[in-house]
Design an enzyme around this catalytic site. Structure first.
Site, PDB file in Angstrom:
ATOM      1  N   ARG A  42       0.823  -1.216   0.000  1.00 19.29           N
ATOM      2  CA  ARG A  42       0.000   0.000   0.000  1.00 19.29           C
ATOM      3  C   ARG A  42       0.860   1.271   0.000  1.00 19.29           C
ATOM      4  O   ARG A  42       0.408   2.337  -0.392  1.00 19.29           O
ATOM      5  CB  ARG A  42      -0.958  -0.026   1.200  1.00 19.29           C
ATOM      6  CG  ARG A  42      -2.057   0.965   1.163  1.00 19.29           C
ATOM      7  CD  ARG A  42      -3.374   0.469   1.784  1.00 19.29           C
ATOM      8  NE  ARG A  42      -3.217  -0.434   2.892  1.00 19.29           N
ATOM      9  CZ  ARG A  42      -3.143  -0.056   4.173  1.00 19.29           C
ATOM     10  NH1 ARG A  42      -3.186   1.215   4.510  1.00 19.29           N
ATOM     11  NH2 ARG A  42      -3.028  -0.963   5.125  1.00 19.29           N
ATOM     12  N   LYS A  92      -6.543  11.695 -17.619  1.00 27.01           N
ATOM     13  CA  LYS A  92      -6.690  12.517 -18.816  1.00 27.01           C
ATOM     14  C   LYS A  92      -5.381  12.514 -19.614  1.00 27.01           C
ATOM     15  O   LYS A  92      -5.024  11.518 -20.192  1.00 27.01           O
ATOM     16  CB  LYS A  92      -7.136  13.923 -18.418  1.00 27.01           C
ATOM     17  CG  LYS A  92      -8.400  13.924 -17.530  1.00 27.01           C
ATOM     18  CD  LYS A  92      -9.662  13.540 -18.283  1.00 27.01           C
ATOM     19  CE  LYS A  92     -10.842  13.181 -17.389  1.00 27.01           C
ATOM     20  NZ  LYS A  92     -11.253  14.187 -16.426  1.00 27.01           N
ATOM     21  N   ASP A 118      -7.085  22.007  -8.868  1.00 25.38           N
ATOM     22  CA  ASP A 118      -7.255  20.929  -9.844  1.00 25.38           C
ATOM     23  C   ASP A 118      -6.565  21.413 -11.123  1.00 25.38           C
ATOM     24  O   ASP A 118      -7.088  22.276 -11.837  1.00 25.38           O
ATOM     25  CB  ASP A 118      -8.746  20.646 -10.064  1.00 25.38           C
ATOM     26  CG  ASP A 118      -8.980  19.460 -10.991  1.00 25.38           C
ATOM     27  OD1 ASP A 118      -8.112  19.191 -11.848  1.00 25.38           O
ATOM     28  OD2 ASP A 118     -10.041  18.806 -10.873  1.00 25.38           O
ATOM     29  N   TYR A 129     -15.443  20.853 -11.447  1.00 24.77           N
ATOM     30  CA  TYR A 129     -15.830  19.541 -11.983  1.00 24.77           C
ATOM     31  C   TYR A 129     -17.018  18.990 -11.172  1.00 24.77           C
ATOM     32  O   TYR A 129     -16.971  18.975  -9.937  1.00 24.77           O
ATOM     33  CB  TYR A 129     -14.591  18.637 -11.833  1.00 24.77           C
ATOM     34  CG  TYR A 129     -14.723  17.228 -12.314  1.00 24.77           C
ATOM     35  CD1 TYR A 129     -14.970  16.943 -13.650  1.00 24.77           C
ATOM     36  CD2 TYR A 129     -14.560  16.169 -11.427  1.00 24.77           C
ATOM     37  CE1 TYR A 129     -15.058  15.626 -14.079  1.00 24.77           C
ATOM     38  CE2 TYR A 129     -14.642  14.856 -11.851  1.00 24.77           C
ATOM     39  CZ  TYR A 129     -14.897  14.587 -13.177  1.00 24.77           C
ATOM     40  OH  TYR A 129     -14.974  13.287 -13.591  1.00 24.77           O
TER      41      TYR A 129
HETATM   42  C1  LIG Z   1     -11.943  13.978 -15.242  1.00 21.96           C
HETATM   43  C2  LIG Z   1     -11.648  15.014 -14.250  1.00 21.96           C
HETATM   44  C3  LIG Z   1     -11.518  14.701 -12.909  1.00 21.96           C
HETATM   45  C4  LIG Z   1     -11.752  13.325 -12.358  1.00 21.96           C
HETATM   46  O1  LIG Z   1     -10.882  12.354 -12.812  1.00 21.96           O
HETATM   47  P1  LIG Z   1     -11.266  10.795 -12.713  1.00 21.96           P
HETATM   48  O2  LIG Z   1      -9.986  10.112 -12.903  1.00 21.96           O
HETATM   49  O3  LIG Z   1     -12.273  10.540 -13.792  1.00 21.96           O
HETATM   50  O4  LIG Z   1     -11.855  10.574 -11.355  1.00 21.96           O
HETATM   51  C5  LIG Z   1     -11.191  15.711 -12.035  1.00 21.96           C
HETATM   52  N1  LIG Z   1     -11.012  16.974 -12.455  1.00 21.96           N
HETATM   53  C6  LIG Z   1     -11.138  17.315 -13.737  1.00 21.96           C
HETATM   54  C7  LIG Z   1     -10.915  18.729 -14.144  1.00 21.96           C
HETATM   55  C8  LIG Z   1     -11.466  16.358 -14.683  1.00 21.96           C
HETATM   56  O5  LIG Z   1     -11.624  16.722 -15.957  1.00 21.96           O
END
Ligand SMILES: *Cc1c(COP(=O)(O)O)cnc(C)c1O
Length: 395
Positions: free
Chosen positions: A58, A208, A183, A111
């Site tokens: 972990r 992403k 973010d 988001y």
């Molecule tokens: C897709 C996304 C997330 C979440 O990511 P996941 O891996 O799908 O949980 C968070 N912030 C932004 C800006 C995103 O586009």
């Protein structure tokens, strides 16, 4: 040693022989149990468990440590925690810095699942959320209360793409001892340097652009000296960990991030330029365009853009949008983004996702992710899409 440019760092980051055993890429080290040959070794590992010593699955293996080093080298900060998805990175970072009775400030263009987490989980725990206008700037000062602990930013915002004045917001937050979280998914680790702009914790949905191939879910949170220990330990206690296989794929994606983003950028600028001149389009919401709120902060703070942006149409309805979307040849419909492929979706009611920064848009919004296909093919596809849209609207 010479100064390393970004392109070089993308290729070399995290490739210490300690982790790779002199292979080009770190081997996939899968582990739950780590075994020790002596009491002394076991005690050493236990003492160093928070500092990249093999201890227990972990806490990560060499595959994870290589990726964590690479993220810190690219984004800054002192440590990187990894999570099974971007949402887990966001929720764990926030949970690490709040207790019952606290208050957090959340950007209104956040988001959607982050908003739902605040409204459905934090609220239940007795942590209050105030949503603020992404363009609030100095005005953030008036929203800070004695029990405010976290300022959360997302820049540019999801779907509506407002670019925030991160340095100003961070400066004011720090005057009140708040933890500043960003973010940073849109910029990826390379187009915005969070720690040079006052951020304490930078979050990536690695799902992403880092992974970049639409086949792995992964999240990261990189923290500065002030926040690292607390973030690391709280995330560990929350049970956050990831498979070495997923980390391996993220590391592989990272190596081509620079060239991929350049192509996404070039394609998206070409498609957005074409869209900006269409009579069906009211305005383009792309950080690199003046028509996007916060464009001046994009110009000041970012190194470049990518494939993700939105446009607001002059008019449209569900039937017309369905005709446009159902007939697309090169664009698929999908909620995620950041892979090599082009995506499109429509949003007819953005205000259902906004509390304070409501929009008075002329018509529905299209969000596009421009992939690595030929921009000309994509433009031709969109042109045929507008013909279908107009055929319904002009019936
Ligand atoms: C897709 C996304 C997330 C979440 O990511 P996941 O891996 O799908 O949980 C968070 N912030 C932004 C800006 C995103 O586009």
């Amino acid at each position: 040693m010479g100064k390393k440019s970004l392109e070089t760092k993308i290729v070399t980051a995290g490739r210490s022989a300690k982790w790779t055993q002199s292979l080009v890429n770190p081997p996939v080290s899968r582990a739950s149990t780590i075994v020790f040959e002596s009491v002394k070794e076991m005690k050493q590992a236990t003492a160093n468990r928070k500092n990249k010593a093999l201890f227990y699955g972990r806490r990560g293996t060499n595959t994870h440590f290589a990726f964590q080093d690479a993220m810190v080298e690219l984004e800054g900060g002192v440590g990187c925690a990894v999570y099974p998805c971007g949402t887990a990175a966001i929720t764990s970072a926030i949970l690490s810095f709040v207790k019952a009775g606290d208050h957090i400030l959340m950007v209104d263009g956040v988001y959607e699942p982050t908003r739902d987490f605040c409204d459905k989980i934090l609220d239940k725990m007795g942590v209050e959320t105030t949503y603020y206008d992404p363009m609030i700037g100095e005005g953030i000062r008036d929203l800070i209360k004695p029990n405010t602990t976290v300022l959360f930013l997302e820049s540019p915002c999801s779907i509506t793409m407002e670019v925030q004045d991160v340095p100003t917001l961070s400066r004011i937050a720090h005057e009140h001892d708040l933890v500043v979280m960003l973010d940073n998914t849109w910029a990826s680790p390379i187009n915005f340097q969070p720690f040079e702009h006052g951020v304490d914790i930078s979050i990536q949905a690695a799902t992403k652009y880092i992974v970049g191939h639409s086949d792995v879910m992964l999240g990261t949170a990189v923290a500065n000296e002030r926040c690292w220990e607390q973030l690391q330990e709280n995330s560990y206690l929350l049970g956050q960990c990831t498979s070495a296989d997923d980390i391996y794929l993220a590391m592989r994606g990272l190596r081509t991030l620079g060239v991929r983003l350049k192509q996404h950028e070039q394609n998206s600028l070409k498609v957005a330029q074409w869209l900006a001149e269409r009579e069906e389009v009211d305005h383009v919401r792309h950080p690199a365009f003046e028509s996007c709120e916060g464009h001046e902060f994009y110009k000041r703070d970012f190194k470049g853009c990518n494939g993700l942006f939105s446009v607001v149409l002059n008019r449209g309805n569900t039937e017309a949008l369905t005709a446009l979307l159902d007939g697309m040849e090169h664009f698929s419909m999908g909620y995620s983004w950041g892979g090599f492929e082009s995506l499109i979706l429509a949003n007819e009611n953005i205000n259902s996702l906004r509390t304070v920064a409501k929009k008075d848009f002329a018509g529905p919004l299209l969000r596009l992710h421009i992939g690595l296909e030929s921009a000309d093919d994509l433009i031709a596809d969109l042109e045929r899409g507008f013909e279908r849209l107009n055929a319904v609207l002009n019936k």
